[in-house]
Design a protein around this motif. Structure first.
Motif, PDB file in Angstrom:
ATOM      1  N   LYS A 198      -9.044   7.797  -1.035  1.00  0.00           N
ATOM      2  CA  LYS A 198      -8.051   7.670   0.026  1.00  0.00           C
ATOM      3  C   LYS A 198      -6.648   8.075  -0.452  1.00  0.00           C
ATOM      4  N   ASN A 199      -6.544   8.492  -1.715  1.00  0.00           N
ATOM      5  CA  ASN A 199      -5.227   8.845  -2.282  1.00  0.00           C
ATOM      6  C   ASN A 199      -4.221   7.729  -2.049  1.00  0.00           C
ATOM      7  N   THR A 200      -4.666   6.527  -2.288  1.00  0.00           N
ATOM      8  CA  THR A 200      -3.849   5.349  -1.994  1.00  0.00           C
ATOM      9  C   THR A 200      -3.773   4.438  -3.213  1.00  0.00           C
ATOM     10  N   VAL A 201      -2.594   3.886  -3.443  1.00  0.00           N
ATOM     11  CA  VAL A 201      -2.400   2.909  -4.509  1.00  0.00           C
ATOM     12  C   VAL A 201      -1.944   1.600  -3.881  1.00  0.00           C
ATOM     13  N   TYR A 202      -2.391   0.501  -4.471  1.00  0.00           N
ATOM     14  CA  TYR A 202      -2.081  -0.833  -3.954  1.00  0.00           C
ATOM     15  C   TYR A 202      -1.383  -1.653  -5.041  1.00  0.00           C
TER      16      TYR A 202
ATOM     17  N   VAL B 120       5.657  -9.017 -14.729  1.00  0.00           N
ATOM     18  CA  VAL B 120       4.652  -9.176 -13.673  1.00  0.00           C
ATOM     19  C   VAL B 120       3.252  -9.401 -14.225  1.00  0.00           C
ATOM     20  N   LYS B 121       3.088  -9.354 -15.534  1.00  0.00           N
ATOM     21  CA  LYS B 121       1.764  -9.527 -16.120  1.00  0.00           C
ATOM     22  C   LYS B 121       1.175 -10.878 -15.731  1.00  0.00           C
ATOM     23  N   GLY B 122      -0.062 -10.827 -15.262  1.00  0.00           N
ATOM     24  CA  GLY B 122      -0.746 -12.032 -14.835  1.00  0.00           C
ATOM     25  C   GLY B 122      -0.491 -12.420 -13.392  1.00  0.00           C
ATOM     26  N   ARG B 123       0.475 -11.772 -12.757  1.00  0.00           N
ATOM     27  CA  ARG B 123       0.788 -12.086 -11.354  1.00  0.00           C
ATOM     28  C   ARG B 123       0.497 -10.916 -10.414  1.00  0.00           C
ATOM     29  N   PHE B 124       0.777  -9.716 -10.842  1.00  0.00           N
ATOM     30  CA  PHE B 124       0.585  -8.528 -10.015  1.00  0.00           C
ATOM     31  C   PHE B 124      -0.607  -7.723 -10.522  1.00  0.00           C
ATOM     32  N   THR B 125      -1.295  -7.060  -9.587  1.00  0.00           N
ATOM     33  CA  THR B 125      -2.411  -6.191  -9.943  1.00  0.00           C
ATOM     34  C   THR B 125      -2.274  -4.872  -9.203  1.00  0.00           C
ATOM     35  N   ILE B 126      -2.304  -3.781  -9.951  1.00  0.00           N
ATOM     36  CA  ILE B 126      -2.271  -2.461  -9.335  1.00  0.00           C
ATOM     37  C   ILE B 126      -3.685  -1.906  -9.297  1.00  0.00           C
TER      38      ILE B 126
ATOM     39  N   SER C 105       0.847  -1.188   0.000  1.00  0.00           N
ATOM     40  CA  SER C 105       0.000   0.000   0.000  1.00  0.00           C
ATOM     41  C   SER C 105       0.883   1.239   0.000  1.00  0.00           C
ATOM     42  N   CYS C 106       0.373   2.296  -0.599  1.00  0.00           N
ATOM     43  CA  CYS C 106       1.090   3.568  -0.615  1.00  0.00           C
ATOM     44  C   CYS C 106       0.070   4.684  -0.499  1.00  0.00           C
ATOM     45  N   ALA C 107       0.173   5.452   0.568  1.00  0.00           N
ATOM     46  CA  ALA C 107      -0.762   6.538   0.819  1.00  0.00           C
ATOM     47  C   ALA C 107      -0.083   7.880   0.586  1.00  0.00           C
ATOM     48  N   ALA C 108      -0.762   8.741  -0.147  1.00  0.00           N
ATOM     49  CA  ALA C 108      -0.248  10.078  -0.420  1.00  0.00           C
ATOM     50  C   ALA C 108      -0.871  11.084   0.535  1.00  0.00           C
ATOM     51  N   SER C 109      -0.069  12.051   0.939  1.00  0.00           N
ATOM     52  CA  SER C 109      -0.574  13.113   1.804  1.00  0.00           C
ATOM     53  C   SER C 109       0.159  14.403   1.485  1.00  0.00           C
ATOM     54  N   GLY C 110      -0.380  15.512   2.011  1.00  0.00           N
ATOM     55  CA  GLY C 110       0.259  16.799   1.791  1.00  0.00           C
ATOM     56  C   GLY C 110      -0.635  17.758   1.038  1.00  0.00           C
TER      57      GLY C 110
END
Length: 119
Positions: free
Chosen positions: A75-79, A63-69, A21-26
């Motif tokens: 929430k200004n968040t990327v997974y 990563v195709k087929g294994r990872f999902t973004i 997880s990555c949350a942005a703030s500011g």
């Protein structure tokens, strides 16, 4: 000033899964794109996956087929959901984002989170 804070790294066995997880703030007006890069020891940093504000996805071939973004704009968040992990996925994973601010576009990197795939 903008900030990205990652979480979710760790040690996992081959074939296992992790979710970063990555949350942005500011202070920013919006986020253009968010993404994940990784850097293994002795190697250059490389793109893993990226998602634009409109939902367009870009994945590295390895990563195709294994990872999902995915992204939660509220929430200004990327997974990054990582499945079927391999030892060669071992690296420090960095979150990256491009922000729209009152002074123009601003890029930012997170501090990195270690992912180790080992039995």
């Amino acid at each position: 000033q903008v900030q990205l804070v990652e979480s979710g790294g760790g040690l996992v066995q081959p074939g296992g899964s992790l979710r970063l997880s990555c949350a942005a703030s500011g202070s920013f007006l919006s986020i253009y794109h968010m993404g994940w890069y990784r850097q293994a020891p002795g190697k250059q940093r490389e793109l893993v996956a990226r998602i634009t504000s409109g939902g367009r996805l870009v994945y590295a071939d390895f990563v195709k087929g294994r990872f999902t973004i995915s992204r939660d704009n509220a929430k200004n968040t990327v997974y990054l959901q990582m499945n079927s992990l391999k030892p060669e996925d071992t690296a420090v994973y960095y979150c990256n984002a491009e922000f729209a601010t009152t002074i123009g576009g601003v890029g930012s990197w997170g501090q990195g989170t270690q992912v180790t795939v080992s039995s």
